[in-house]
Design an enzyme around this catalytic site. Structure first.
Site, PDB file in Angstrom:
ATOM      1  N   GLN A   1     -17.181   4.452  10.900  1.00 14.22           N
ATOM      2  CA  GLN A   1     -17.675   5.817  11.016  1.00 14.22           C
ATOM      3  C   GLN A   1     -18.518   6.256   9.822  1.00 14.22           C
ATOM      4  OE1 GLN A   1     -14.858   9.441  10.995  1.00 14.22           O
ATOM      5  NE2 GLN A   1     -15.762   9.367  13.018  1.00 14.22           N
TER       6      GLN A   1
ATOM      7  N   PHE B   1     -12.238  21.769  14.623  1.00 12.56           N
ATOM      8  CA  PHE B   1     -12.790  20.534  14.064  1.00 12.56           C
ATOM      9  C   PHE B   1     -13.614  19.838  15.141  1.00 12.56           C
ATOM     10  CE2 PHE B   1     -12.115  17.716  10.343  1.00 12.56           C
ATOM     11  CZ  PHE B   1     -11.741  18.665   9.415  1.00 12.56           C
TER      12      PHE B   1
ATOM     13  N   LEU C   1     -17.299  13.213   0.132  1.00  9.58           N
ATOM     14  CA  LEU C   1     -17.075  13.899   1.398  1.00  9.58           C
ATOM     15  C   LEU C   1     -17.122  15.419   1.267  1.00  9.58           C
ATOM     16  CD1 LEU C   1     -16.108  13.646   4.384  1.00  9.58           C
ATOM     17  CD2 LEU C   1     -13.790  13.848   3.504  1.00  9.58           C
TER      18      LEU C   1
ATOM     19  N   HIS D   1     -19.663   9.559   8.291  1.00  8.22           N
ATOM     20  CA  HIS D   1     -19.402  11.001   8.334  1.00  8.22           C
ATOM     21  C   HIS D   1     -20.717  11.709   8.052  1.00  8.22           C
ATOM     22  CE1 HIS D   1     -17.770  14.919   7.376  1.00  8.22           C
ATOM     23  NE2 HIS D   1     -16.561  14.523   7.674  1.00  8.22           N
TER      24      HIS D   1
ATOM     25  N   ARG E   1     -13.795   7.822  15.622  1.00  7.09           N
ATOM     26  CA  ARG E   1     -12.597   8.625  15.387  1.00  7.09           C
ATOM     27  C   ARG E   1     -12.941  10.109  15.336  1.00  7.09           C
ATOM     28  NH1 ARG E   1     -10.494  10.967  11.027  1.00  7.09           N
ATOM     29  NH2 ARG E   1     -11.706   9.882   9.443  1.00  7.09           N
TER      30      ARG E   1
ATOM     31  N   HIS F   1     -17.513   6.184   5.931  1.00 11.12           N
ATOM     32  CA  HIS F   1     -16.310   6.988   5.750  1.00 11.12           C
ATOM     33  C   HIS F   1     -15.034   6.329   6.247  1.00 11.12           C
ATOM     34  CE1 HIS F   1     -13.986  10.594   5.222  1.00 11.12           C
ATOM     35  NE2 HIS F   1     -13.748  10.738   6.504  1.00 11.12           N
TER      36      HIS F   1
ATOM     37  N   THR G   1     -15.928  18.242   3.782  1.00  4.33           N
ATOM     38  CA  THR G   1     -15.129  18.260   5.015  1.00  4.33           C
ATOM     39  C   THR G   1     -15.838  18.908   6.199  1.00  4.33           C
ATOM     40  OG1 THR G   1     -13.105  19.075   6.034  1.00  4.33           O
ATOM     41  CG2 THR G   1     -13.994  20.409   4.266  1.00  4.33           C
ATOM     42  N   GLU G   2     -15.518  18.360   7.368  1.00  4.01           N
ATOM     43  CA  GLU G   2     -15.927  18.949   8.631  1.00  4.01           C
ATOM     44  C   GLU G   2     -15.358  20.366   8.770  1.00  4.01           C
ATOM     45  OE1 GLU G   2     -15.799  15.832  11.554  1.00  4.01           O
ATOM     46  OE2 GLU G   2     -14.968  17.224  12.996  1.00  4.01           O
TER      47      GLU G   2
ATOM     48  N   GLY H   1       1.697   3.912   4.181  1.00  3.69           N
ATOM     49  CA  GLY H   1       2.690   3.109   3.476  1.00  3.69           C
ATOM     50  C   GLY H   1       3.913   3.918   3.087  1.00  3.69           C
TER      51      GLY H   1
ATOM     52  N   ARG I   1     -18.532  13.092  15.180  1.00  7.15           N
ATOM     53  CA  ARG I   1     -19.246  12.660  13.974  1.00  7.15           C
ATOM     54  C   ARG I   1     -20.382  11.695  14.266  1.00  7.15           C
ATOM     55  NH1 ARG I   1     -13.929  12.060  10.040  1.00  7.15           N
ATOM     56  NH2 ARG I   1     -13.643  14.302   9.795  1.00  7.15           N
TER      57      ARG I   1
ATOM     58  N   ASP J   1      -8.652  -5.055   1.316  1.00  5.00           N
ATOM     59  CA  ASP J   1      -7.755  -6.155   0.943  1.00  5.00           C
ATOM     60  C   ASP J   1      -6.904  -6.633   2.125  1.00  5.00           C
ATOM     61  OD1 ASP J   1      -8.795  -5.409  -1.482  1.00  5.00           O
ATOM     62  OD2 ASP J   1      -6.906  -4.708  -2.343  1.00  5.00           O
TER      63      ASP J   1
ATOM     64  N   SER K   1      -7.174  10.742  11.538  1.00  5.22           N
ATOM     65  CA  SER K   1      -6.773   9.677  10.604  1.00  5.22           C
ATOM     66  C   SER K   1      -5.446  10.042   9.936  1.00  5.22           C
ATOM     67  CB  SER K   1      -7.837   9.431   9.541  1.00  5.22           C
ATOM     68  OG  SER K   1      -8.056  10.587   8.782  1.00  5.22           O
TER      69      SER K   1
ATOM     70  N   GLY L   1       0.841  -1.197   0.000  1.00  6.48           N
ATOM     71  CA  GLY L   1       0.000   0.000   0.000  1.00  6.48           C
ATOM     72  C   GLY L   1       0.869   1.238   0.000  1.00  6.48           C
ATOM     73  N   ALA L   2       0.469   2.258  -0.766  1.00  9.61           N
ATOM     74  CA  ALA L   2       1.301   3.452  -0.931  1.00  9.61           C
ATOM     75  C   ALA L   2       0.513   4.731  -0.675  1.00  9.61           C
ATOM     76  CB  ALA L   2       1.912   3.467  -2.322  1.00  9.61           C
ATOM     77  N   GLY L   3      -0.407   4.677   0.296  1.00  8.99           N
ATOM     78  CA  GLY L   3      -1.025   5.909   0.775  1.00  8.99           C
ATOM     79  C   GLY L   3      -0.116   6.519   1.833  1.00  8.99           C
TER      80      GLY L   3
END
Lengths: 234, 596
Positions: B236, B116, B248, B238, B411, B369, B250-251, B17, B282, B217, B416, B12-14
């Site tokens: 969650q 937030f 989304l 949202h 959360r 979310h 955003t908050e 990762g 949330r 996955d 996150s 994973g490359a987010g």
């Protein structure tokens, strides 16, 4: 409403050359073009291939030609295309692998070639490096790039010579060149002052039209050209 | 089949990762394997900010952030891990800035921060500016910055490789199997340490903010290899997704003063959260919206509400609240300021709804979310596999796929992005250190057999079921019965349905038989993952007979600390789900009633 979706098809495991297929679909005017492709893939022909992920214009996976112009399929609604005929084709200038999937590697190679990363070799302060609101605003536009390749593959200079780094790479160089905290601007300008650098740009503006993030691409390239010409970054 | 060898393999490359890869690659040979090009990852969709008590322009402390997170978690979060994350938050955000991340700035040139949901001044209970932001593109900037740094540091990437299996030997990680999308070829990555950073699984619901790629996955792969999934009942919703699309909003809109409005024009959150109002947690807001809709106060009697950021609305309520700017002047905003601070969501609303938020309210509804649950880990990202938190050597998880647990039952917004920075970093450091002192576990004799068997079942079962039909039914049933409010009856129906759909999935038909970019096969395999997770989610939820955070039951409306202050662990054994439980770590904050 009904639309006729004409789709470029090429399967390297079956086809000697590409062809087009047309699907007649019942759709909502607010459907995304991506929703139409999903419908074809899910219910008509599972072999139809394209990239997609976020489906709302942020990830940059699904750039393709829609009625001849580079667009993200998830950011174009049927009602915005105009008319009931929609033609979908892969981006130009990159090798087609299968249907809308093109080889992105040359694109990313150009991106990597312009030092698209922050350089500042001074020891960092304990807290943040200060930057004024105005200094931050100076390069705001080019921070928005999502590397979808819509700009580069709409550029006739890139079609003419694939060695040209292309608009996207220059946009990403611009993002750092004009960042007050960065120290490698001169080096990037040297890289772009090359026969395959900024002077391949003939201000045709296709890139600016293609950008799904509304980045003023041609303007950014112009600013880089000016910095090279004057030797000043401002 | 081709075999590669690395000390550390990151899947994973987010954000998580890439952070793990940056740290692991400093001392260990490291490869990142991702089914998407890294910059396509869903971290890029995060908008509003990353939480850190920098105190750029008002008093704030990591201790306050810790308490808010514990409270937000409805006391299910592990307090030592939360304290660790919130104290690491401040250096983590400065580190991003030092990597060049273009944060928005205060007039003094510092990192800009906005209020937030659930983040408060612990003395007054009022919202505090803790979300460090870059307009409403914070996730995009984090993803781009980390990817840029990976290029600078010459990290090895295997882009568009779908990891399909985790290899274990002698009770430790030995590597992963991956399919190269461009060729259809299977690759074995032999590794001393494996880090899963594959993100979440919101695609099991109909209305979701999540990318197509969010198919669970990582949790599905580890479940199949005998590793439990923790707290899967906590997902969650949202409050503000674009009506019908789930995209989304955003908050940060509410952080900038936006308010939620019902059909009668009321700011209804005043009744549900008298102090925090539109910046309550949330879970609290999503429930309030459902209750309003149930009472017939949805817009036009339908199942959506308005989110209103028009300057006249914002300024009216800011005056009523007595909101001030940091310089003490009254809080007044203009259309230009909204455009500058929230350009993305304005673009989304114009593109997808034809609504201009500067002059019209936005139609919104709760959207699936974020997974609080996932692969169980400790605060260093080490995967723990039982009720006693025994570490599996060489296996790590970070980001949304992991359950540390720092988010507990709910959360807080901005946590996150913080989670993926902190636990991405520590999983990378730990994995590299482990690799230095460890050898390679031998590979199994036929490492790709399980992957081949799964694909073979999908391709050659002779059935005629359509994956899209199964997916549509899963999403509808999960949205109807396992979303914001739940009952035993509804969840039992959903559980039966998920099992029926898994049976139908065994007869699924795939149209594409090719090797090259067979996305038909891969999407179908992903659906198999989603079905597994939908079942585990529902089974975990059905067993928990209380309401806590995002898990709200109409038949058990109260939190029950005497019986349920514990984490769920779910194992998949012989096609059946076995549930176990482990205690919550409580250090400083005794559970008490949660009021906003």
């Amino acid at each position: 409403m009904q639309v006729r979706l004409k789709v470029f098809r090429y399967n390297p495991e079956k086809d000697k050359k590409p062809h087009y297929e047309t699907y007649t679909l019942e759709v909502q005017p607010t459907d995304r073009v991506l929703d139409l492709l999903e419908h074809v893939k899910n219910y008509i022909d599972g072999t139809l291939s394209y990239r997609r992920s976020c489906a709302h214009g942020i990830c940059g996976s699904d750039a393709m030609r829609i009625n001849g112009r580079n667009r993200l399929a998830c950011k174009v609604l049927v009602k915005d295309v105009g008319g009931s005929k929609i033609t979908v084709e892969p981006m130009l200038g990159l090798r087609v692998i299968k249907d809308m999937i093109v080889d992105m590697e040359p694109f990313f190679e150009h991106f990597r070639s312009v030092m698209p990363y922050f350089v500042n070799d001074d020891p960092p302060p304990k807290r943040e490096r200060l930057q004024s609101v105005e200094q931050r605003e100076r390069f705001d536009d080019t921070t928005k790039c999502i590397l979808c390749a819509a700009c580069t593959t709409s550029c006739p200079s890139f079609w003419a010579n694939e060695k040209y780094v292309g608009p996207a790479a220059i946009v990403n160089a611009h993002r750092f060149i004009f960042d007050s905290r960065d120290q490698a601007g001169a080096e990037r300008l040297r890289l772009l002052n090359d026969q395959f650098g900024v002077y391949r740009c003939h201000t045709i503006f296709n890139c600016t039209d293609a950008c799904p993030r509304d980045i003023q691409v041609t303007q950014a390239i112009g600013e880089v050209k000016r910095a090279i010409a004057t030797g000043r970054i401002d | 089949m081709r075999t590669h060898q690395f000390d550390v393999v990151v899947v994973g490359a987010g954000g998580a990762g890439l952070m793990a890869a940056l740290y692991a690659s400093r001392t260990a040979s490291t490869a990142v394997i991702s089914k998407l090009y890294p910059t396509r990852s869903h971290t890029g969709a995060a908008q509003g900010g990353v939480g850190a008590a920098l105190g750029s322009d008002e008093e704030d402390h990591p201790e306050w952030h810790t308490y808010d997170t514990v409270k937000g978690s409805d006391y299910l979060g592990d307090q030592e891990a939360i304290e660790f994350m919130c104290s690491e938050a401040v250096p983590a955000v400065y580190e991003l800035e030092h990597m060049g991340l273009p944060f928005s700035r205060t007039p003094e040139g510092r990192i800009a921060q906005r209020p937030f949901g659930g983040h408060t001044n612990n003395k007054t209970g009022k919202p505090v500016r803790r979300a460090c932001y870059a307009a409403d593109r914070t996730g995009h900037m984090i993803l781009q910055t980390l990817y840029q740094q990976c290029i600078k540091n010459k990290v090895n990437f295997y882009d568009e490789f779908q990891v399909t299996d985790l290899l274990l030997n002698n009770g430790a990680a030995a590597g992963v199997v991956a399919l190269e999308l461009a060729t259809g070829e299977l690759h074995v990555f032999h590794a001393k340490a494996v880090i899963f950073a594959t993100g979440g699984h919101g695609r099991i619901w109909e209305i979701t903010s999540n990318a197509y790629a969010y198919s669970g996955d990582g949790v599905a792969i580890t479940l199949r290899r005998g590793i439990p999934a923790e707290d899967m009942e906590f997902f969650q919703f949202h409050p503000t997704g674009i009506y019908k699309l789930g995209i989304l909003i955003t908050e940060g809109v509410r952080g900038e003063g936006g308010v939620l409005i019902n059909d009668k024009g009321e700011r209804f959150m005043e009744r549900y959260a008298p102090t925090a109002k539109d910046l309550a947690s949330r879970d609290v807001i999503s429930r309030a919206m459902y209750l309003e809709i149930r009472e017939g106060r949805g817009i036009g009697g339908k199942n959506y509400m308005y989110l209103d950021i028009r300057p006249e609305t914002v300024n009216k309520y800011a005056a009523l609240d007595g909101r001030k700017r940091t310089d003490g002047s009254p809080y007044l905003i203009t259309s230009e300021e909204i455009l500058a601070k929230l350009p993305e969501i304005i673009d989304f609303c114009r593109t997808y709804m034809g609504v201009d938020p500067v002059s019209q309210p936005m139609p919104i509804q709760p959207t699936a979310h974020y997974a609080m649950g996932g692969i169980p880990t400790n605060k260093y990202g080490e995967v723990v596999i039982d009720e006693r938190n025994s570490v599996m050597p060489g296996l790590y998880a970070a980001g949304e796929v992991a359950c540390v647990s720092v988010h507990g039952a709910n959360r807080l917004g901005t946590n996150s992005l913080l989670d993926l920075l902190v636990f991405g970093k520590y999983s990378g450091l730990r994995a590299a250190a482990f690799a230095q002192g460890a050898g390679f576990q031998p590979l199994p004799e036929d490492p790709t057999d399980f992957t081949r068997a799964q694909f073979d079942t999908i391709l050659n079962n002779g059935g005629t079921e359509k994956a899209a039909d199964i997916a549509a039914e899963m999403k509808r049933v999960m949205n109807d019965h396992v979303s914001v409010f739940r009952t035993a009856e509804g969840m039992q129906l959903a559980l039966d349905k998920m099992r029926e759909l898994q049976e139908r999935f065994k007869k699924v038909q795939v149209g594409d038989r090719g090797k090259i970019f067979n996305t038909d096969l891969l999407n179908t395999w992903e659906l198999g993952n989603l079905l597994e997770l939908a079942e585990v989610t529902t089974a975990s939820a059905l067993s928990r007979q209380e309401s806590r955070g995002a898990h709200a039951r109409e038949d058990y409306p109260r939190r029950d600390d005497a019986n349920w202050l514990k984490h769920t662990l779910a194992w998949k054994e012989d096609c059946k789900i076995r549930l176990g439980y482990k205690p919550v770590e409580i250090t400083k904050y005794e559970p008490k009633e949660r009021v906003y």
